[in-house]
Design an enzyme around this catalytic site. Structure first.
Site, PDB file in Angstrom:
ATOM      1  N   GLY A  11       0.799  -1.212  -0.150  1.00  0.00           N
ATOM      2  CA  GLY A  11       0.104  -0.061  -0.160  1.00  0.00           C
ATOM      3  C   GLY A  11       1.008   1.150   0.017  1.00  0.00           C
ATOM      4  O   GLY A  11       2.388   1.504   0.096  1.00  0.00           O
ATOM      5  N   SER A 130      -6.487   5.893  13.237  1.00  0.00           N
ATOM      6  CA  SER A 130      -6.977   6.915  12.267  1.00  0.00           C
ATOM      7  C   SER A 130      -7.756   7.845  12.663  1.00  0.00           C
ATOM      8  O   SER A 130      -8.599   7.800  13.890  1.00  0.00           O
ATOM      9  CB  SER A 130      -7.806   5.997  10.990  1.00  0.00           C
ATOM     10  OG  SER A 130      -8.555   6.744  10.320  1.00  0.00           O
ATOM     11  N   GLU A 132     -10.320   8.900  11.410  1.00  0.00           N
ATOM     12  CA  GLU A 132     -11.880   8.513  11.485  1.00  0.00           C
ATOM     13  C   GLU A 132     -12.410   7.824  12.553  1.00  0.00           C
ATOM     14  O   GLU A 132     -13.573   7.886  12.845  1.00  0.00           O
ATOM     15  CB  GLU A 132     -11.981   7.683  10.315  1.00  0.00           C
ATOM     16  CG  GLU A 132     -11.622   8.135   8.877  1.00  0.00           C
ATOM     17  CD  GLU A 132     -12.913   8.926   8.478  1.00  0.00           C
ATOM     18  OE1 GLU A 132     -14.048   8.724   8.935  1.00  0.00           O
ATOM     19  OE2 GLU A 132     -12.679   9.837   7.734  1.00  0.00           O
ATOM     20  N   TYR A 154     -15.295   1.179   9.402  1.00  0.00           N
ATOM     21  CA  TYR A 154     -13.975   1.311   9.275  1.00  0.00           C
ATOM     22  C   TYR A 154     -13.454   1.993  10.541  1.00  0.00           C
ATOM     23  O   TYR A 154     -12.797   1.763  11.361  1.00  0.00           O
ATOM     24  CB  TYR A 154     -13.381   2.220   7.991  1.00  0.00           C
ATOM     25  CG  TYR A 154     -11.824   2.479   8.165  1.00  0.00           C
ATOM     26  CD1 TYR A 154     -10.981   1.527   7.979  1.00  0.00           C
ATOM     27  CD2 TYR A 154     -11.736   3.838   8.600  1.00  0.00           C
ATOM     28  CE1 TYR A 154      -9.550   2.052   7.858  1.00  0.00           C
ATOM     29  CE2 TYR A 154     -10.289   4.174   8.707  1.00  0.00           C
ATOM     30  CZ  TYR A 154      -9.563   3.404   8.223  1.00  0.00           C
ATOM     31  OH  TYR A 154      -8.015   3.549   8.279  1.00  0.00           O
ATOM     32  N   LYS A 158     -11.229   0.550  13.648  1.00  0.00           N
ATOM     33  CA  LYS A 158      -9.893   1.184  14.049  1.00  0.00           C
ATOM     34  C   LYS A 158      -9.986   1.497  15.413  1.00  0.00           C
ATOM     35  O   LYS A 158      -8.953   1.362  16.344  1.00  0.00           O
ATOM     36  CB  LYS A 158      -9.757   2.392  13.217  1.00  0.00           C
ATOM     37  CG  LYS A 158      -9.211   1.917  11.857  1.00  0.00           C
ATOM     38  CD  LYS A 158      -7.768   1.345  11.829  1.00  0.00           C
ATOM     39  CE  LYS A 158      -7.154   1.199  10.541  1.00  0.00           C
ATOM     40  NZ  LYS A 158      -5.764   0.591  10.364  1.00  0.00           N
TER      41      LYS A 158
END
Length: 337
Positions: A11, A130, A132, A154, A158
């Site tokens: 990634g 993250s 988020e 997501y 996390k």
């Protein structure tokens, strides 16, 4: 020579981190999933024939959904540092594939921590957390003390991984750190992420290869930095005497609309004629505003971002313009062939 194991090495972040560690003299092991197709394009410039003398990058098969396999990889490699960057990392996709996202992002982290705990010599561990996780927080900017309010599968996954990392640090005395990274981009960003989607489409529009760009919420504001800067912070966390958690951000927020304006202005285009709003790209629950407070990282890691918002945009546009030009040449050859 220190050894590092990176999940998610193919990634964006994994490739920049691998470059950094190789420059620092590490032997790097990257975990890749078995697949019928190769997905190693981002690291091909680093990878050489494994039979060559002095090769310091190795790829090993592994999967965060398989705890037995992950344990076997760790025990074979015996790394000094483990960087867990492997994830289903697309927020919008997590609404369509919530169970898969949780299995890899949340339980995958737990499998990794449990495998590390069982080792005789435990490596230092970095968990890719993250922004988020903050979701629809009421306060800005967000720092390490801010409560989480995730607004996606997501984000929820996390948060689970974050607290498991903290729990294993406190319960088993593991050297385990969370890097709460705000949005970070680069020319290596996946093409389905909004920033790269914009730069890729805009350069194709400029050359007449594409007529329109479909987007969702243009008013969402994010703290965007350069991925190459952020991997330096990951490494720095694992060099400290004591493990801790750190927000990594620029401290500056911009809307998707501002990103669009910057990209198209650089290409000397008006964006409004080309951009169409598509409801499919809206999330069921939106996160309107994320802005990070990097004071702790500046103070304790002596880290700071080096690439400005404007420079980041131009870096991405320049790279995608090269791809668009190559595509245009191939298209022209196809017509003439």
């Amino acid at each position: 020579m220190p050894k590092a194991l990176i999940t998610g090495i193919t990634g964006q972040d994994g490739t920049y981190l691998a470059e950094l560690l190789l420059e620092k003299g590490y032997e790097v092991y990257g975990v890749v999933r078995r697949s019928s197709t190769f997905s190693t394009a981002r690291i091909e410039h680093l990878y050489r024939d494994p039979h060559e003398e002095g090769v310091s990058l190795h790829l090993v098969y592994g999967d965060l959904s398989d705890g037995t396999n992950i344990s076997a990889v760790l025990n074979e490699v015996q790394p000094d540092e483990v960087y867990n960057l492997g994830a289903q990392s697309h927020v919008r996709v997590s609404f369509d594939q919530p169970i898969y996202t949780v299995d890899v992002d949340a339980l995958g982290t737990l499998r990794l921590l449990e495998a590390i705990r069982a080792m005789q010599r435990t490596p230092r561990f970095y968990q890719a957390s993250s922004s988020e996780m903050y979701g629809q927080t009421a306060q800005s900017p967000q720092d390490e003390q801010m409560p989480f309010h995730p607004r996606s599968p997501y984000g929820c996954a996390k948060v689970y991984a974050f607290w498991q990392t903290v729990n294993y640090r406190e319960a088993y005395d593991l050297f385990a750190c969370n890097g709460i990274l705000f949005n970070h981009e680069s020319p290596r960003r996946g093409e389905t992420f909004v920033t790269r989607k914009i730069t890729r489409a805009a350069t194709r529009i400029k050359l007449g290869l594409q007529g329109a760009l479909f987007l969702g919420n243009l008013d969402a504001r994010r703290d965007w930095g350069f991925a190459g800067d952020y991997v330096r912070a990951m490494w720095s966390m694992l060099q400290k005497d004591q493990p801790d958690d750190y927000v990594i951000a620029t401290g500056e927020a911009h809307s998707v609309r501002e990103f669009l304006e910057e990209v198209f202005a650089y290409l000397e285009l008006e964006w409004e004629p080309y951009v169409k709003i598509d409801s499919r790209y809206f999330r069921p629950t939106e996160v309107d505003f994320l802005l990070g407070d990097n004071s702790k990282a500046r103070r304790e890691l002596e880290w700071e971002p080096t690439v400005t918002f404007k420079d980041l945009v131009r870096m991405m546009v320049d790279a995608d313009m090269k791809l668009a030009r190559d595509e245009a040449i191939l298209k022209e050859h196809g017509r003439n062939g």
